[in-house]
Design a protein around this motif. Structure first.
Motif, PDB file in Angstrom:
ATOM      1  N   SER A 104       0.865  -1.376  -0.074  1.00  0.00           N
ATOM      2  CA  SER A 104      -0.016  -0.044   0.183  1.00  0.00           C
ATOM      3  C   SER A 104       0.685   1.348   0.079  1.00  0.00           C
ATOM      4  CB  SER A 104      -0.804   0.024   1.086  1.00  0.00           C
ATOM      5  OG  SER A 104      -0.351   0.093   2.225  1.00  0.00           O
ATOM      6  N   VAL A 105       2.342   1.202   0.198  1.00  0.00           N
ATOM      7  CA  VAL A 105       3.031   2.514   0.330  1.00  0.00           C
ATOM      8  C   VAL A 105       3.923   2.238  -0.983  1.00  0.00           C
ATOM      9  CG1 VAL A 105       4.675   3.703   1.703  1.00  0.00           C
ATOM     10  CG2 VAL A 105       2.730   2.624   2.965  1.00  0.00           C
ATOM     11  N   SER A 106       3.731   3.370  -1.823  1.00  0.00           N
ATOM     12  CA  SER A 106       4.544   3.788  -2.812  1.00  0.00           C
ATOM     13  C   SER A 106       5.464   5.056  -2.754  1.00  0.00           C
ATOM     14  CB  SER A 106       3.870   3.824  -4.121  1.00  0.00           C
ATOM     15  OG  SER A 106       4.742   4.010  -5.407  1.00  0.00           O
ATOM     16  N   ALA A 107       6.758   5.000  -2.689  1.00  0.00           N
ATOM     17  CA  ALA A 107       7.481   6.110  -2.177  1.00  0.00           C
ATOM     18  C   ALA A 107       8.718   6.568  -3.043  1.00  0.00           C
ATOM     19  CB  ALA A 107       7.988   6.134  -0.890  1.00  0.00           C
ATOM     20  N   PHE A 108       8.944   7.817  -3.416  1.00  0.00           N
ATOM     21  CA  PHE A 108      10.110   8.023  -4.263  1.00  0.00           C
ATOM     22  C   PHE A 108      11.104   8.805  -3.287  1.00  0.00           C
ATOM     23  CE2 PHE A 108       6.233   7.810  -6.807  1.00  0.00           C
ATOM     24  CZ  PHE A 108       6.934   7.160  -8.188  1.00  0.00           C
TER      25      PHE A 108
ATOM     26  N   PRO B 190      15.010  -5.910  -2.214  1.00  0.00           N
ATOM     27  CA  PRO B 190      13.714  -5.971  -2.892  1.00  0.00           C
ATOM     28  C   PRO B 190      12.729  -5.375  -2.920  1.00  0.00           C
ATOM     29  CG  PRO B 190      14.519  -7.914  -1.080  1.00  0.00           C
ATOM     30  CD  PRO B 190      15.204  -6.595  -1.075  1.00  0.00           C
ATOM     31  N   ALA B 191      12.850  -4.126  -1.817  1.00  0.00           N
ATOM     32  CA  ALA B 191      11.879  -3.025  -1.931  1.00  0.00           C
ATOM     33  C   ALA B 191      11.949  -1.981  -2.694  1.00  0.00           C
ATOM     34  CB  ALA B 191      11.554  -2.533  -0.445  1.00  0.00           C
ATOM     35  N   VAL B 192      13.050  -1.861  -3.296  1.00  0.00           N
ATOM     36  CA  VAL B 192      13.577  -0.852  -4.474  1.00  0.00           C
ATOM     37  C   VAL B 192      13.119  -1.398  -5.942  1.00  0.00           C
ATOM     38  CG1 VAL B 192      15.575   0.509  -5.352  1.00  0.00           C
ATOM     39  CG2 VAL B 192      15.444   0.048  -3.018  1.00  0.00           C
TER      40      VAL B 192
ATOM     41  N   LEU C 202       8.449   0.140  -2.903  1.00  0.00           N
ATOM     42  CA  LEU C 202       7.357  -0.208  -2.462  1.00  0.00           C
ATOM     43  C   LEU C 202       7.374  -1.165  -1.333  1.00  0.00           C
ATOM     44  CD1 LEU C 202       5.981  -1.875  -6.031  1.00  0.00           C
ATOM     45  CD2 LEU C 202       5.185   0.270  -4.884  1.00  0.00           C
ATOM     46  N   PHE C 203       6.177  -0.621  -0.514  1.00  0.00           N
ATOM     47  CA  PHE C 203       6.254  -1.197   1.151  1.00  0.00           C
ATOM     48  C   PHE C 203       4.844  -1.584   1.341  1.00  0.00           C
ATOM     49  CE2 PHE C 203       9.461   1.919   0.495  1.00  0.00           C
ATOM     50  CZ  PHE C 203      10.686   1.489   0.556  1.00  0.00           C
ATOM     51  N   ALA C 204       4.706  -2.451   2.268  1.00  0.00           N
ATOM     52  CA  ALA C 204       3.468  -3.148   2.666  1.00  0.00           C
ATOM     53  C   ALA C 204       2.540  -2.218   3.254  1.00  0.00           C
ATOM     54  CB  ALA C 204       3.438  -4.487   3.381  1.00  0.00           C
ATOM     55  N   ASN C 205       3.168  -1.382   4.273  1.00  0.00           N
ATOM     56  CA  ASN C 205       2.689  -0.382   4.983  1.00  0.00           C
ATOM     57  C   ASN C 205       3.679   0.677   5.355  1.00  0.00           C
ATOM     58  OD1 ASN C 205       4.159  -1.721   7.467  1.00  0.00           O
ATOM     59  ND2 ASN C 205       2.476  -3.154   7.391  1.00  0.00           N
TER      60      ASN C 205
ATOM     61  N   MET D 194       8.107   0.471   5.501  1.00  0.00           N
ATOM     62  CA  MET D 194       8.941   1.717   5.016  1.00  0.00           C
ATOM     63  C   MET D 194       9.979   2.146   5.971  1.00  0.00           C
ATOM     64  SD  MET D 194       8.052   5.071   2.801  1.00  0.00           S
ATOM     65  CE  MET D 194       7.942   6.041   4.139  1.00  0.00           C
ATOM     66  N   GLU D 195       9.495   2.646   7.111  1.00  0.00           N
ATOM     67  CA  GLU D 195      10.104   3.196   8.418  1.00  0.00           C
ATOM     68  C   GLU D 195      11.303   2.088   8.738  1.00  0.00           C
ATOM     69  OE1 GLU D 195       9.800   4.942  12.931  1.00  0.00           O
ATOM     70  OE2 GLU D 195       8.075   3.684  12.012  1.00  0.00           O
TER      71      GLU D 195
END
Length: 158
Positions: A73-77, A98-100, A117-120, A124-125
């Motif tokens: 649910s979390v997409s971050a740049f 893997p998250a990158v 991309l992160f599950a929540n 991400m933190e």
């Protein structure tokens, strides 16, 4: 002036561009159906696709997954600033995470532009605290979290 790589690559003709365009829309199309659409034999289309792959024009075939549909649910740049002497090392480490999902060296003061991309937010933190912040030579991290996706393109404009 063309580089050596550009000179060694065979030109992409109109038929190759049509094949690439159709595959870009539907990579699962059969050689037979693609051949009918292009106006060539199945064998000719298969040969052209193999040549496009051998020449690195087509890098791979893949499925495009909607992250939200699988619980991401979390997409971050991120803009990651790194001391020049550590840039390559940091890029190599982040490329293995893997998250990158994408990582680019951008113009500016030794900046890496990264998408993750992160599950929540907690995941991400954890990534920030345990993976990103401890990297050598980090001088700054700027993060923007995606609110809504309007358009996302895989590949390139044809």
């Amino acid at each position: 002036m063309r580089t050596t790589d550009e000179q060694s690559q065979p030109p992409i003709d109109t038929i190759d561009r049509k094949i690439i365009s159709i595959l870009h829309q539907n990579a699962r199309i059969s050689y037979t159906d693609l051949a009918k659409e292009i106006g060539l034999s199945r064998v000719a289309v298969q040969t052209r696709i193999q040549a496009l792959m051998d020449n690195g024009v087509i890098e791979r075939f893949t499925a495009v997954i909607n992250p939200e549909k699988i619980g991401i649910s979390v997409s971050a740049f991120f803009n990651v600033e790194v001391e020049p002497k550590h840039l390559q090392q940091v890029a190599e480490i982040l490329a293995e995470e893997p998250a990158v999902t994408s990582l680019y060296h951008m113009t500016g003061p030794s900046k890496l532009h990264m998408h993750g991309l992160f599950a929540n937010h907690q995941e991400m933190e954890l990534f920030l605290k345990e993976k990103l912040y401890p990297l050598p030579g980090l001088t700054g991290v700027d993060c923007q979290v995606l609110i809504q996706r309007y358009k996302s393109r895989m590949g390139m404009r044809l």
